[in-house]
Motif scaffolding. Sequence first.
Motif, PDB file in Angstrom:
ATOM      1  N   GLY A  33      25.873 -18.711  54.963  1.00  0.00           N
ATOM      2  CA  GLY A  33      26.288 -18.275  56.299  1.00  0.00           C
ATOM      3  C   GLY A  33      26.200 -16.770  56.460  1.00  0.00           C
ATOM      4  O   GLY A  33      25.716 -16.267  57.484  1.00  0.00           O
ATOM      5  N   VAL A 102      23.732 -20.708  61.379  1.00  0.00           N
ATOM      6  CA  VAL A 102      24.974 -20.075  60.912  1.00  0.00           C
ATOM      7  C   VAL A 102      26.169 -20.903  61.374  1.00  0.00           C
ATOM      8  O   VAL A 102      27.071 -21.214  60.583  1.00  0.00           O
ATOM      9  CB  VAL A 102      25.097 -18.624  61.440  1.00  0.00           C
ATOM     10  N   TYR A 106      28.880 -22.933  58.884  1.00  0.00           N
ATOM     11  CA  TYR A 106      30.337 -22.791  58.855  1.00  0.00           C
ATOM     12  C   TYR A 106      31.033 -24.093  59.243  1.00  0.00           C
ATOM     13  O   TYR A 106      32.110 -24.396  58.726  1.00  0.00           O
ATOM     14  CB  TYR A 106      30.780 -21.617  59.720  1.00  0.00           C
TER      15      TYR A 106
END
Length: 138
Positions: A33, A102, A106
């Motif tokens: 990430g 990204v 997460y």
Amino acid sequence: MSDLVPQTGGAAPVPADDDNRYKAVQAKLDKLGTALDDAAGELEALRREMKANAKHTETVAGDIENADLDAKFVVLTDEVAVALGGAAVSVKNLGATAQEVVTMTYQAKRTHSKLYGALDDIRSNRPEKTPKPGFFDR
């Protein structure tokens, strides 16, 4: 000429190993990430630079035309400006895709934590040893 300089720093690549322990997976997802987030920021800077170069190239094409130079140079310079503009759009799309990944990274980290965090707490904090995976497969 561009002022872009390759950056050697940033997030280190995440090794592809067979360490699937909870904390190792969480750390790998975090590194992924962070690396993608950094890449998205760098892509945005690249896009801005390319867009500025495209505008500057259009200005140069106009200057060449006003200087009554050969028309083929005006056409070539305009084509470079169009190519830079198109590349900037592609970089913008790539940056948006990186940002989506990204977000998904997460989300995967949170889901992994929700599914396996409590199990890891139990296994990490008990005094008894836990059999290694495959121990009972004999």
